[in-house]
Scaffold this motif. Structure first.
Motif, mmCIF file in Angstrom:
data_model
loop_
_atom_site.group_PDB
_atom_site.id
_atom_site.type_symbol
_atom_site.label_atom_id
_atom_site.label_comp_id
_atom_site.label_asym_id
_atom_site.label_seq_id
_atom_site.Cartn_x
_atom_site.Cartn_y
_atom_site.Cartn_z
ATOM 1 N N VAL A 166 -18.402 74.404 -8.141
ATOM 2 C CA VAL A 166 -17.829 73.260 -8.313
ATOM 3 C C VAL A 166 -18.163 72.665 -9.657
ATOM 4 O O VAL A 166 -19.303 72.887 -10.271
ATOM 5 C CB VAL A 166 -18.712 72.081 -7.319
ATOM 6 C CG1 VAL A 166 -20.100 72.238 -7.283
ATOM 7 C CG2 VAL A 166 -18.477 70.814 -7.325
ATOM 8 N N LEU A 167 -16.994 71.893 -10.181
ATOM 9 C CA LEU A 167 -17.419 71.381 -11.663
ATOM 10 C C LEU A 167 -17.746 69.902 -11.535
ATOM 11 O O LEU A 167 -17.180 69.052 -10.746
ATOM 12 C CB LEU A 167 -16.126 71.453 -12.478
ATOM 13 C CG LEU A 167 -15.601 73.183 -12.562
ATOM 14 C CD1 LEU A 167 -14.244 72.974 -13.291
ATOM 15 C CD2 LEU A 167 -16.577 73.394 -13.588
ATOM 16 N N PRO A 168 -18.678 69.396 -12.334
ATOM 17 C CA PRO A 168 -19.185 67.859 -12.204
ATOM 18 C C PRO A 168 -17.951 67.179 -13.026
ATOM 19 O O PRO A 168 -17.380 67.633 -13.955
ATOM 20 C CB PRO A 168 -20.492 68.112 -12.821
ATOM 21 C CG PRO A 168 -20.405 69.382 -13.931
ATOM 22 C CD PRO A 168 -19.640 70.041 -13.210
ATOM 23 N N PRO A 169 -18.294 65.925 -12.761
ATOM 24 C CA PRO A 169 -17.151 65.072 -13.565
ATOM 25 C C PRO A 169 -17.207 65.037 -15.027
ATOM 26 O O PRO A 169 -16.002 64.985 -15.651
ATOM 27 C CB PRO A 169 -17.375 63.637 -12.957
ATOM 28 C CG PRO A 169 -17.816 63.735 -11.631
ATOM 29 C CD PRO A 169 -18.740 65.271 -11.767
ATOM 30 N N ALA A 170 -18.349 65.091 -15.522
ATOM 31 C CA ALA A 170 -18.630 65.356 -17.127
ATOM 32 C C ALA A 170 -17.912 66.356 -17.748
ATOM 33 O O ALA A 170 -17.706 66.394 -18.873
ATOM 34 C CB ALA A 170 -20.009 65.172 -17.317
#
Length: 524
Positions: A517-521
């Motif tokens: 999963v990739l964080p929004p930042a």
């Protein structure tokens, strides 16, 4: 015995490529080789190996890549507070020097030629503020690099800045009076972990592709688990540790349980940085070199893998158990031999020994007055009291330490026996996904929640402590996500000096798992 150091560059970066799948095809397209005038606009988000290839081929310049990073840090860091000291001008000078060298000689400076990266603020950096989060060191500017930082510079790395830590690295969350709190990039109500919370958050959010952190009681691996990135605690003794705070600036020795290692977004990049960091201490380099063995097996199907899903001593929550079940099923489907019954050691006994040795090493820097007070307090409390364990261990006589060290060697022998029939052991990394941020809560009042039950705060590291005092290499890697999107991770422990094996198993396993999963930042 003479050991020789070799360079390993793995052939693929599948896990990182999967994590980039959300970027558009046009953003991923490569400009013509040797055309630094039109670098990829998203190259700073690519795996480190891909960035290094682009730099060597002169598809981009170090300066152009650095400017991408600086813009991304400007956009992503305010919400996370991961990068706390930025040296833009120093980095620009180093990047320009790397570009001139390549243009003039046609040769790179080293394995990390021109690669911008950040460094944990516990590692001293020459000419750059290095505080370890302590107000007493808020103005500390070293005149010498930590040995590990010197390795980075010698390999051609461009040091962009420093990343946040708790005060003197002594917490499982990352906050200090000098720089404030680092937030988890996936959920700002959760902790990024500690003590390498700043490094892990910076890697997860794309502000650096690689980080060099430190691990005594899980300080690399806990934040990696909470932030959804990879971390390797190398085998004890293969990475020089002088220049790590704590110990105080100027000390030549460090804890016998401390290890410095890499954080990355995929296993291949762990291997890149491991090859730079693994070396004898400078004072010993004239006599020997390090040659880590190749991975034990060539295919995932050939590996003999132990699975330790749970233990009454430190129960894990339902999401972590399901993650371990899924990993075991994937490994079996891939043809690996999976054993979920054998246990190399007793978890409670191992953890207690870990704590005794950890508390003992912490006494080295106590003041004479403080140590005398600890001795007096220890005489008034039983050793089996939780507070008594700390005081009796911190003030143990040398004879007692020698006995504890003998117990450690016996424990290492039991691990070695286990690894005659198993190549690696996979365990939980942490009992639960990232816990609530509690940096404003006094330490005695903190707790974690596992399946709705309040548990002691330091249960967070019980599984990580398995490897720490016995000098074993251990990788933490993302292996799933909760329904709410928080990363789930597993730990892969291997035999002493089998660092390439644990990295290789992580590489193979990543190919079987969904993209992290990739964080929004990350795409800020």
């Amino acid at each position: 015995m003479i050991l020789r150091r070799t360079l390993l560059l793995a052939s693929t970066a599948v896990a990182a490529a999967a994590s980039m799948a959300t970027l558009s095809a046009s953003a991923r397209s490569r400009g013509p080789a040797g055309n630094p005038g039109a670098p990829r606009p998203d190259l700073h988000l690519a795996p480190a190996r891909e960035q290094l290839t682009a730099l060597r081929r002169r598809d981009t310049t170090s300066r152009a890549l650095l400017e991408q990073y600086l813009r991304h840090i400007e956009a992503a860091n305010p919400g996370l507070n991961a990068v706390v000291t930025l040296d833009a001008e120093g980095a620009r000078a180093a990047a320009d020097a790397a570009d001139r060298h390549l243009a003039r000689t046609g040769k790179t400076l080293g394995a990390l030629h021109g690669l911008p990266l950040t460094v944990k603020d516990a590692l001293e950096t020459k000419g750059l503020r290095s505080t370890s989060g302590s107000p007493d060191l808020a103005g500390h500017i070293p005149d010498r690099d930590a040995d590990a930082v010197a390795r980075l510079r010698a390999a051609g790395a461009v040091i962009v800045g420093k990343t946040n830590v708790p005060v003197m690295c002594q917490d499982l969350q990352t906050s200090n009076p000098v720089f404030g709190t680092t937030r988890n990039p996936h959920d700002d109500t959760k902790t990024a972990g500690g003590s390498s919370g700043g490094p892990a958050a910076a890697v997860a959010s794309g502000m650096t592709s690689l980080e060099t952190g430190s691990d005594l009681a899980g300080s690399l691996r806990l934040p990696a688990a909470y932030c959804g990135v990879y971390a390797l605690r190398p085998s004890g003794g293969i990475v020089p540790t002088r220049g790590h705070i704590p110990r105080p600036p100027g000390w030549l020795s460090t804890s016998d349980m401390l290890t410095i290692g890499p954080i990355a977004r995929n296993a291949d990049d762990l291997a890149v940085l491991l090859d730079v960091l693994a070396a004898p201490a400078p004072a010993e380099a004239a006599a020997w070199r390090i040659d880590l063995p190749a991975p034990r097996r060539g295919r995932l199907a050939d590996y003999r893998i132990g699975i330790w899903r749970d233990d009454p001593y430190c129960r894990v929550d339902a999401t972590v158990r399901r993650c371990l079940d899924d990993v075991a099923a994937l490994l079996r489907a891939a043809g690996a031999a999976v054993d979920d019954t054998a246990r190399p050691v007793d978890l409670p006994a191992s953890d207690r020994l870990f704590q005794r040795l950890m508390f003992a090493t912490a006494g080295a820097t106590a003041t004479d007055e403080g140590f005398a007070a600890d001795i007096e307090a220890a005489e008034k409390i039983p050793a089996d009291d939780p507070r008594g364990l700390f005081l009796h261990s911190r003030t143990m006589r040398h004879r007692d330490w020698l006995r504890a060290n003998e117990d450690r060697e016996k424990l290492r022998a039991r691990w070695a026996d286990y690894f005659t029939t198993h190549d690696v052991l996979i365990t939980p990394a942490v009992p639960a996904p990232a816990v609530d941020d509690q940096t404003t809560t006094p330490l005695p009042d903190r707790y974690i929640t596992v399946d709705g039950e309040k548990r002691p705060y330091f249960d967070q590291t019980a599984w990580l402590n398995l490897a720490g005092h016995v000098r074993l290499p251990a990788v933490v890697m993302p292996a799933g996500r909760t329904p709410g999107g928080l990363p789930l991770s597993v730990q892969i422990i291997g035999p002493y000096l089998a660092d390439r094996t644990v990295v290789d198993v992580a590489r193979h396993l990543a190919r079987q798992l969904p993209a992290p999963v990739l964080p929004p930042a990350f795409t800020a």
